[in-house]
Design an enzyme around this catalytic site. Structure first.
Site, PDB file in Angstrom:
ATOM      1  N   GLY A  30       0.835  -1.199   0.000  1.00  0.00           N
ATOM      2  CA  GLY A  30       0.000   0.000   0.000  1.00  0.00           C
ATOM      3  C   GLY A  30       0.861   1.236   0.000  1.00  0.00           C
ATOM      4  O   GLY A  30       2.098   1.166  -0.027  1.00  0.00           O
ATOM      5  N   GLY A  31       0.191   2.370   0.030  1.00  0.00           N
ATOM      6  CA  GLY A  31       0.928   3.626  -0.011  1.00  0.00           C
ATOM      7  C   GLY A  31       1.798   3.851   1.204  1.00  0.00           C
ATOM      8  O   GLY A  31       2.812   4.552   1.122  1.00  0.00           O
ATOM      9  N   VAL A  35       2.884  -5.428   3.737  1.00  0.00           N
ATOM     10  CA  VAL A  35       2.498  -6.429   4.728  1.00  0.00           C
ATOM     11  C   VAL A  35       3.069  -7.767   4.267  1.00  0.00           C
ATOM     12  O   VAL A  35       2.776  -8.228   3.155  1.00  0.00           O
ATOM     13  CB  VAL A  35       0.974  -6.530   4.897  1.00  0.00           C
ATOM     14  CG1 VAL A  35       0.629  -7.562   5.968  1.00  0.00           C
ATOM     15  CG2 VAL A  35       0.387  -5.171   5.267  1.00  0.00           C
ATOM     16  N   ASP A 138     -11.784   3.866   8.030  1.00  0.00           N
ATOM     17  CA  ASP A 138     -11.300   3.463   6.710  1.00  0.00           C
ATOM     18  C   ASP A 138     -11.897   2.107   6.317  1.00  0.00           C
ATOM     19  O   ASP A 138     -11.197   1.213   5.823  1.00  0.00           O
ATOM     20  CB  ASP A 138      -9.767   3.395   6.692  1.00  0.00           C
ATOM     21  CG  ASP A 138      -9.193   3.418   5.270  1.00  0.00           C
ATOM     22  OD1 ASP A 138      -9.933   3.803   4.335  1.00  0.00           O
ATOM     23  OD2 ASP A 138      -8.028   3.046   5.097  1.00  0.00           O
TER      24      ASP A 138
END
Length: 390
Positions: A30-31, A35, A138
């Site tokens: 992700g940004g 992970v 989110d």
């Protein structure tokens, strides 16, 4: 080798170890970071490593602190963290599930019963989080994970507890476009639990259509699937946060449309979840026995070469047969052409020292050197020469 449905293989720039965890695969990027799938003596873990220039130490500490406060069963359990590392990281237990985004990409939009289940189970997890004084802020297809017994919420990176100070600047939007509430997009001061309800409604629109909702969400595709479901979701998308229902009301209304016990997810989704669950049950010590990725077979496999030995045997057999035939023909020719043994009344015998001559027989013959147009020459027969017997 790790099954490709569980984790992607590591690249040359990926770490081999993070803290006490051995890294064996990539779960996602992700940004804010990556992970990884890690292992330790306690089993498998999801190890999140953040980019320090994008994630402040205060924000990192907040996410870790909230994960320790999230009620059991709502999110993966925290295992370890290190905010002082060159790239800060934390590890949670590995959850063998499928995100809503993965499920939709796997099979397309979810059927009506699965949508009711998604609404009820996600609202129930949000109710537990909200009761603990936490807003996720989110909720989106990549942060809601379908598991065997419901859902779990992941990525509390911009979550906020009621007793925590605001980290985002006033006037700055945050969240995910299409799923964040209008007040988040406007950068309002006190964005809290009603924003999660809006995101839940947007999540249902995505799961029913496979499309990210627009700025003004369109409920009609969901209404075409199930009118009652659309009627329950529509108030969640209200522009006024005070007009949105609370999580407990959504849970009660959604569960009234579901059978008891609760149904499973669609078969193809459950099959993928079962595959990941089987991996999670594999002891780390036996990791090498995990089947490799199910690569698609080569549509044009190379032909297996024919062993040369049979061909040599066939050539040898042909050679033996040919040789035997030649010997047989030669023997027969020798028998035919050789002179017969002398009879008692015989009066002639060829001279042993003279060359054998084949005399022409009576009748017309054609010269071997004559052209095809030459006329045949007739030769009169000549009586054989008789030699005295010595």
């Amino acid at each position: 080798m790790i099954d490709s449905t569980v984790a992607e293989p590591l690249g040359p720039d990926d770490p081999q170890e993070i803290g006490s965890f051995t890294i064996i695969g990539l779960l996602g990027t992700g940004g804010m970071g990556e992970v990884y799938l890690g292992t330790s003596d306690r089993g498998y873990a999801a190890v999140k490593r953040v980019r320090k220039r994008l994630v402040s130490s205060e924000r990192f500490e907040r996410e870790v602190g909230i994960l320790y406060r999230v009620p059991f069963g709502v999110a993966p359990r925290m295992l370890a963290s290190d905010s002082t590392a060159e790239r800060p990281w934390f590890a949670t237990e590995y959850v063998p599930g499928l995100t809503v985004d993965e499920a939709v990409r796997l099979r397309g939009p979810l059927p009506a019963e699965a949508l009711w289940l998604l609404l009820a189970e996600t609202a129930a997890r949000l109710l537990a989080v909200h009761t603990a004084g936490i807003a996720h802020r989110d909720i989106k297809p990549g942060n809601v994970m379908l598991v065997r017994d419901g859902v779990q919420l992941i990525d509390f990176g911009i979550a906020r507890a009621a007793d925590q100070a605001r980290l985002t600047k006033s006037g700055g939007s945050y969240g995910t476009q299409g799923f964040s509430a209008p007040e988040q997009q406007a950068g309002a001061e006190n964005v809290h639990t009603p924003a999660d309800v809006y995101s839940l409604g947007a999540l249902l629109l995505y799961a029913a259509s496979g499309r990210t909702p627009g700025v003004v969400p369109d409920v009609e595709p969901l209404r075409a699937v199930d009118n009652d479901l659309a009627s329950l979701v529509e108030p969640c998308l209200a522009g006024d946060c005070d007009a949105r229902p609370t999580a407990d009301r959504i849970v009660a209304a959604a569960r009234a449309h579901l059978p008891v016990p609760l149904p499973p997810w669609p078969a193809d989704v459950m099959s993928r979840i079962a595959s990941r669950h089987a991996f999670a049950l594999t002891p780390v010590s036996k990791l090498e026995t995990v089947p490799p990725p199910d690569l698609r077979a080569d549509p044009n496999p190379e032909a297996v070469p024919v062993p040369p030995a049979p061909r040599r045997r066939r050539r040898k057999q042909l050679l033996l047969l040919t040789t035997a035939a030649v010997i047989a023909v030669g023997a027969f020719a020798a028998f035919v052409l050789s002179p017969s043994p002398p009879r008692q009344n015989s009066t002639v015998q060829s001279v042993s020292s003279a060359p054998a001559t084949v005399e022409p027989t009576a009748g017309p013959t054609q010269s071997s050197s004559a052209s095809p147009s030459a006329s045949p020459t007739t030769t009169k027969p000549t009586p054989p020469t008789l030699l005295p017997i010595r």
